[in-house]
Design an enzyme around this catalytic site. Structure first.
Site, PDB file in Angstrom:
ATOM      1  N   SER A   3       0.825  -1.207   0.000  1.00 21.64           N
ATOM      2  CA  SER A   3       0.000   0.000   0.000  1.00 21.64           C
ATOM      3  C   SER A   3       0.862   1.260   0.000  1.00 21.64           C
ATOM      4  O   SER A   3       0.350   2.351  -0.175  1.00 21.64           O
ATOM      5  CB  SER A   3      -0.931  -0.002   1.210  1.00 21.64           C
ATOM      6  N   LYS A   4       2.182   1.113   0.226  1.00 22.28           N
ATOM      7  CA  LYS A   4       3.115   2.241   0.170  1.00 22.28           C
ATOM      8  C   LYS A   4       2.596   3.440   0.947  1.00 22.28           C
ATOM      9  O   LYS A   4       2.603   4.563   0.458  1.00 22.28           O
ATOM     10  CB  LYS A   4       3.446   2.604  -1.284  1.00 22.28           C
ATOM     11  N   ARG A   5       2.162   3.185   2.163  1.00 20.18           N
ATOM     12  CA  ARG A   5       1.614   4.237   2.995  1.00 20.18           C
ATOM     13  C   ARG A   5       2.728   5.081   3.599  1.00 20.18           C
ATOM     14  O   ARG A   5       3.875   4.649   3.713  1.00 20.18           O
ATOM     15  CB  ARG A   5       0.770   3.642   4.119  1.00 20.18           C
ATOM     16  N   ASP A  58       2.939   5.273  -6.430  1.00 20.04           N
ATOM     17  CA  ASP A  58       3.300   3.920  -6.842  1.00 20.04           C
ATOM     18  C   ASP A  58       3.694   3.970  -8.305  1.00 20.04           C
ATOM     19  O   ASP A  58       3.603   5.017  -8.937  1.00 20.04           O
ATOM     20  CB  ASP A  58       2.147   2.948  -6.598  1.00 20.04           C
ATOM     21  N   THR A  65       4.041  -2.314   2.899  1.00 22.82           N
ATOM     22  CA  THR A  65       5.065  -1.466   2.277  1.00 22.82           C
ATOM     23  C   THR A  65       4.839  -0.012   2.714  1.00 22.82           C
ATOM     24  O   THR A  65       3.702   0.446   2.812  1.00 22.82           O
ATOM     25  CB  THR A  65       5.016  -1.546   0.740  1.00 22.82           C
TER      26      THR A  65
END
Lengths: 270, 270
Positions: A94-96, B98, A120
């Site tokens: 989720s690349k938070r 992303d 992530t």
């Protein structure tokens, strides 16, 4: 489950470094599934069951579910992995990244709501933004370092004190953020030279490596430049090349074959 | 609606630079609302209606909704703003970022699914990761630059070519990413000196400035260091200090008063 321990067990007992990325795109689903009301879940579940014994982890990418309003399918999918394939960890991609009070809500989203074993995160905001994730010692915190996209160097390659930004991130994460032993780094398979640089800085820290398969990363270079001395240390993620290996009624078998082939290809170079 | 145009209209016609951050925390809701089945929506709607005439934008923070599984409340809230307060733009604060194909799904999430007019994004992955957002010329793309949290300097202050990373981000966003004229930068109110530096680099680019109120940023310093020559250019966001100004049955009035006071306080320094 303790994420890092589960990962090491899968590496060793199942002899695989393959991570299956779950990026559902209904337009690519086989025709017999496409119009079913629960197609996203059914497609992903079939992929999971067909690829599980070749996988060290699954990595659902949350944007693909969010764009479809498929939060419930994501929840049930992660629950299915845990129930049907115990010990197989799930990385929520989720690349938070946000400031303290909000980051805590993202940790609740990933770990409490969805039951993910790792997540992530983006390092740009600094360690305090990652702390709510890091404090979950049993969960994996997978920090972006050198990403696989063509333009990743725009900021990640800026030189500070003679070293590119991504190496500063690698250094800090490996030697400071990793106080609970639960960190990983993301390094794209598309950047083999950078992968070797990050390995030199990060000791035995596990790496999540996207970019083999559809993005063109070279498996041999990834293993030679990124593996630790014992031939592990890598979570090599492939999504599209596995998910959409076939588009007929036997799509799950095709995905299973693709995952096994990737496992074997990786293992030839370990 | 064109986001930048809507923002400028609100700055001028409503004479306000205040952005009301919508970060629902049910534990802080007034007692009479807390146990209602649709409490998140009802609380936020009451805040929106009470503060709208003092606001140039609303900024729902998606993690607060995601942690509660309240996607539906978020959708209805944004629809309510558009219906009840036409011309008042909504910034979805999700700090997404992303690689290309996935970023496109995040753009679908923000703009198609939720109908937001702008979205916050993280620059670490580089311009290609923001391109699916930038391509929506009518939508605002609010890029993190110098964030308000105490640890924001860990990477953002690293010096490359004699300039900190956040200034490289400001430069690139203002002069390259902004080809469609739809970019903004996030600079925390907690860093007034950095705010002045970014203003010097970014021309008349609008800034989203969180960190006044609960985080302690000084309003006078924000306006003096961050405003453009015409006394605009700022979207000054306050969340907790407005949302939780009161905790009784009159919580919405208290929030309205807090928003109007912040507007007036800001306007004294313009």
């Amino acid at each position: 489950m303790n994420f890092i321990r589960a990962l090491r067990q899968r590496w060793q007992r199942n002899n695989t470094l393959v991570c299956v990325g779950l990026d559902p795109e209904p337009a690519k689903f086989p025709a017999h599934l496409r119009d079913r009301p629960d197609a996203v879940f059914e497609f992903c579940r079939a992929i999971v069951d067909a690829t599980a014994d070749a996988a060290c982890a699954f990595k659902p990418q949350i944007a693909h579910f969010a764009a479809l309003g498929a939060e419930d399918a994501l929840f049930r999918l992660i629950a299915h992995v845990h129930l049907a394939h115990p010990g197989l960890p799930v990385i929520l991609d989720s690349k938070r990244g946000d400031i303290g009070s909000t980051a805590n809500n993202y940790a609740i989203e990933a770990f409490d709501r969805y039951g993910a074993d790792a997540v992530t995160v983006n390092p740009y905001l600094g360690r305090d933004s990652a702390q709510p994730f890091l404090d979950h010692a049993d969960k994996g915190v997978v920090v972006l370092c050198r990403t696989s996209n063509p333009g990743s160097g725009e900021f990640q390659d800026l030189l500070a004190d003679g070293r590119p930004l991504y190496q500063h991130v690698a250094q800090r994460v490996a030697h400071e953020w990793n106080a609970n032993g639960n960190c990983l780094l993301v390094v794209g398979a598309t950047w083999p030279a950078e992968l070797a640089q990050v390995r030199a800085l990060a000791g035995n820290l596990p790496f999540l490596v996207p970019g083999v398969g559809a993005q063109g990363g070279d498996v041999e270079a990834v293993v030679k430049n990124g593996a630790t001395r014992d031939g592990t240390g890598l979570v090599i993620s492939s999504s599209r090349a596995i998910l959409y290996a076939g588009d007929g009624p036997d799509f799950a078998d095709a995905a299973g074959n693709a995952a096994h082939e990737l496992r074997d290809q990786i293992n030839r170079y370990r």
